[in-house]
Write a protein that holds these residues in place. Structure first.
Motif, PDB file in Angstrom:
ATOM      1  N   PRO A   1       0.827  -1.219   0.000  1.00 57.20           N
ATOM      2  CA  PRO A   1       0.000   0.000   0.000  1.00 57.20           C
ATOM      3  C   PRO A   1       0.853   1.258   0.000  1.00 57.20           C
ATOM      4  N   ALA A   2       0.290   2.335  -0.522  1.00 54.07           N
ATOM      5  CA  ALA A   2       0.995   3.622  -0.521  1.00 54.07           C
ATOM      6  C   ALA A   2       1.141   4.144   0.899  1.00 54.07           C
ATOM      7  N   ASP A   3       2.263   4.766   1.166  1.00 49.16           N
ATOM      8  CA  ASP A   3       2.504   5.368   2.481  1.00 49.16           C
ATOM      9  C   ASP A   3       1.832   6.725   2.606  1.00 49.16           C
ATOM     10  N   LEU A   4       1.548   7.347   1.467  1.00 50.85           N
ATOM     11  CA  LEU A   4       0.984   8.694   1.459  1.00 50.85           C
ATOM     12  C   LEU A   4       0.176   8.862   0.181  1.00 50.85           C
ATOM     13  N   VAL A   5      -1.005   9.450   0.292  1.00 49.46           N
ATOM     14  CA  VAL A   5      -1.847   9.720  -0.869  1.00 49.46           C
ATOM     15  C   VAL A   5      -2.186  11.204  -0.867  1.00 49.46           C
ATOM     16  N   LEU A   6      -1.805  11.908  -1.937  1.00 51.48           N
ATOM     17  CA  LEU A   6      -1.957  13.357  -2.006  1.00 51.48           C
ATOM     18  C   LEU A   6      -2.795  13.756  -3.212  1.00 51.48           C
ATOM     19  N   ASP A   7      -3.576  14.804  -3.041  1.00 50.90           N
ATOM     20  CA  ASP A   7      -4.322  15.405  -4.150  1.00 50.90           C
ATOM     21  C   ASP A   7      -3.343  16.242  -4.976  1.00 50.90           C
ATOM     22  N   ASN A   8      -3.833  17.049  -5.861  1.00 50.21           N
ATOM     23  CA  ASN A   8      -2.995  17.853  -6.743  1.00 50.21           C
ATOM     24  C   ASN A   8      -2.022  18.718  -5.943  1.00 50.21           C
ATOM     25  N   THR A   9      -0.730  18.510  -6.153  1.00 46.99           N
ATOM     26  CA  THR A   9       0.300  19.272  -5.435  1.00 46.99           C
ATOM     27  C   THR A   9       0.948  20.339  -6.314  1.00 46.99           C
ATOM     28  N   ALA A  10       0.396  20.566  -7.526  1.00 41.96           N
ATOM     29  CA  ALA A  10       0.982  21.562  -8.428  1.00 41.96           C
ATOM     30  C   ALA A  10       0.996  22.971  -7.833  1.00 41.96           C
ATOM     31  N   PRO A  11      -0.084  23.455  -7.168  1.00 42.04           N
ATOM     32  CA  PRO A  11      -0.009  24.799  -6.587  1.00 42.04           C
ATOM     33  C   PRO A  11       1.135  24.952  -5.589  1.00 42.04           C
ATOM     34  N   ALA A  12       1.323  23.947  -4.731  1.00 43.94           N
ATOM     35  CA  ALA A  12       2.428  24.003  -3.765  1.00 43.94           C
ATOM     36  C   ALA A  12       3.771  23.977  -4.479  1.00 43.94           C
ATOM     37  N   GLY A  13       3.872  23.191  -5.565  1.00 46.96           N
ATOM     38  CA  GLY A  13       5.119  23.138  -6.314  1.00 46.96           C
ATOM     39  C   GLY A  13       5.442  24.440  -7.011  1.00 46.96           C
ATOM     40  N   LEU A  14       4.439  25.083  -7.593  1.00 48.49           N
ATOM     41  CA  LEU A  14       4.656  26.378  -8.245  1.00 48.49           C
ATOM     42  C   LEU A  14       5.100  27.425  -7.241  1.00 48.49           C
ATOM     43  N   LEU A  15       4.506  27.410  -6.047  1.00 44.91           N
ATOM     44  CA  LEU A  15       4.894  28.363  -5.018  1.00 44.91           C
ATOM     45  C   LEU A  15       6.332  28.120  -4.577  1.00 44.91           C
ATOM     46  N   ALA A  16       6.710  26.851  -4.395  1.00 45.63           N
ATOM     47  CA  ALA A  16       8.079  26.525  -3.993  1.00 45.63           C
ATOM     48  C   ALA A  16       9.081  26.951  -5.064  1.00 45.63           C
ATOM     49  N   LEU A  17       8.727  26.774  -6.334  1.00 42.54           N
ATOM     50  CA  LEU A  17       9.630  27.170  -7.416  1.00 42.54           C
ATOM     51  C   LEU A  17       9.754  28.688  -7.516  1.00 42.54           C
ATOM     52  N   ALA A  18       8.684  29.408  -7.228  1.00 42.16           N
ATOM     53  CA  ALA A  18       8.757  30.869  -7.227  1.00 42.16           C
ATOM     54  C   ALA A  18       9.730  31.356  -6.156  1.00 42.16           C
ATOM     55  N   HIS A  19       9.725  30.699  -5.000  1.00 48.50           N
ATOM     56  CA  HIS A  19      10.697  31.041  -3.952  1.00 48.50           C
ATOM     57  C   HIS A  19      12.106  30.694  -4.409  1.00 48.50           C
ATOM     58  N   ALA A  20      12.282  29.498  -4.988  1.00 51.02           N
ATOM     59  CA  ALA A  20      13.613  29.068  -5.409  1.00 51.02           C
ATOM     60  C   ALA A  20      14.189  29.966  -6.476  1.00 51.02           C
ATOM     61  N   ALA A  21      13.317  30.530  -7.334  1.00 53.28           N
ATOM     62  CA  ALA A  21      13.777  31.404  -8.426  1.00 53.28           C
ATOM     63  C   ALA A  21      13.982  32.850  -7.972  1.00 53.28           C
ATOM     64  N   GLY A  22      13.681  33.164  -6.720  1.00 53.33           N
ATOM     65  CA  GLY A  22      13.827  34.521  -6.237  1.00 53.33           C
ATOM     66  C   GLY A  22      12.714  35.443  -6.657  1.00 53.33           C
ATOM     67  N   LEU A  23      11.612  34.898  -7.171  1.00 50.95           N
ATOM     68  CA  LEU A  23      10.473  35.729  -7.534  1.00 50.95           C
ATOM     69  C   LEU A  23       9.648  36.096  -6.309  1.00 50.95           C
ATOM     70  N   LEU A  24       9.806  35.343  -5.258  1.00 52.96           N
ATOM     71  CA  LEU A  24       9.200  35.617  -3.966  1.00 52.96           C
ATOM     72  C   LEU A  24      10.290  35.530  -2.910  1.00 52.96           C
ATOM     73  N   PRO A  25      10.126  36.214  -1.774  1.00 57.60           N
ATOM     74  CA  PRO A  25      11.130  36.135  -0.715  1.00 57.60           C
ATOM     75  C   PRO A  25      11.339  34.707  -0.269  1.00 57.60           C
ATOM     76  N   LEU A  26      12.583  34.364   0.064  1.00 57.64           N
ATOM     77  CA  LEU A  26      12.872  33.029   0.563  1.00 57.64           C
ATOM     78  C   LEU A  26      12.084  32.771   1.832  1.00 57.64           C
TER      79      LEU A  26
END
Length: 318
Positions: A291-316
């Protein structure tokens, strides 16, 4: 307390476009959808018009908020062909690969690069959009960062191996597309009626057939979705779910073996995707006693936000 929008995020696939107004804490404040996927559009003007339709009001109301887009919008038939980041690829590599149409002169979105896995020993594999879901999953669940397998069911299912927060390799299974083609354009679909209730028992029978007799080969076993109906062994109403279980079962058989061969069978396994499809995969994984250890719904919004921080488009983040 009212959350302030920090990012406009787009998941721009081949057939559809989803947009989110995202707060700094990751909360999705508003969501919009449009049937304006990358494969339905052609030329800069068409993409720019679709971009304005789905996000123009938000951008006017929240001037200066960055916009990130992932998915097939960055492919050869998208708005801009953004070069792939090569494995191993994490947030830093993806952030470094962000590109904007026309160099950003038209205020277009930053487009996330896809990921290429090519170790020369096997044919290369590619993804666009799923890498952002992986980033989001790792951002939301730090336990996946050290070593894990992230499985993203869909038209083209992805099995991604994660090590130290980076995608180090992955494999694509065309399970969803194969089901659609067989159901709509092959002899198998002729016995399958439309608009019938889901049959969990038929699905499990298909999964078990792949698990127990997969060595017979998928091309052979697929024909059972017809022969079982012709002989009356299965009612016609059960055949579509049997075929679904068979195809997903073969995917799991191969994917779990892929992990075991690399000595990674004990690492956490996470499912990421639409709840109904993940539920189906979870049932199938139980039949494989993994069985899966974790089941998640769409994580794209969280990923886009994390990438915006990594790219310096948002404060770290602190």
């Amino acid at each position: 307390m009212v959350s302030t929008p920090a990012l406009i995020g787009l998941d721009w696939g081949s057939t559809s476009l989803r947009a989110w107004l995202i707060a700094s804490d990751g909360t999705v404040l508003e969501e919009r959808k449009a049937d304006k996927g990358a494969s339905t559009l052609s030329g800069h003007e068409a993409f720019a018009a679709a971009f304005d339709d789905v996000s123009g009001a938000w951008r006017a109301a929240h001037a200066g908020v960055p916009v990130l887009a992932c998915g097939m919008v960055g492919s050869a038939h998208g708005w801009l062909d953004v070069p792939y980041a090569r494995c191993p690829a994490g947030s830093d590599a993806l952030a470094a690969g962000l590109r904007r149409p026309d160099g950003g002169q038209d205020n277009g979105p930053y487009i996330v690069p896809g990921v290429l896995f090519d170790d020369t020993s096997l044919p290369p594999d590619v993804m666009r959009g799923e890498e952002t879901q992986v980033v989001g999953a790792l951002h939301l669940h730090d336990t996946l960062r050290a070593s894990s397998c992230v499985v993203m069911p869909g038209t083209h299912s992805k099995w991604a191996q994660i090590c130290a927060g980076r995608i180090v390799r992955f494999a694509t299974h065309m399970t969803g597309e194969l089901y659609a083609v067989l159901r709509q354009h092959s002899v198998l679909g002729r016995l399958m009626p439309d608009d019938v209730p889901v049959d969990p028992d038929a699905f499990v029978q298909g999964v078990d057939a792949a698990r127990d007799h997969g060595e017979l080969g998928l091309p052979h076993q697929m024909f059972a979705a017809r022969s079982l109906g012709v002989t009356g062994r299965l009612p016609h109403e059960m055949l579509a779910d049997y075929l679904s279980g068979l195809l997903i079962g073969h995917e799991l058989r191969a994917g779990l073996q892929w992990r075991a061969m690399a000595g990674l069978g004990a690492q956490p396994l996470a499912l990421v995707g639409a709840p109904d499809l993940c539920a189906r995969y979870q049932v199938a994984l139980h039949r494989f006693q993994r069985p899966a250890d974790l089941v998640l719904d769409n994580t794209a919004p969280a990923g886009l936000l994390a990438l915006a921080h990594a790219a310096g488009l948002l404060p770290l983040e602190t």
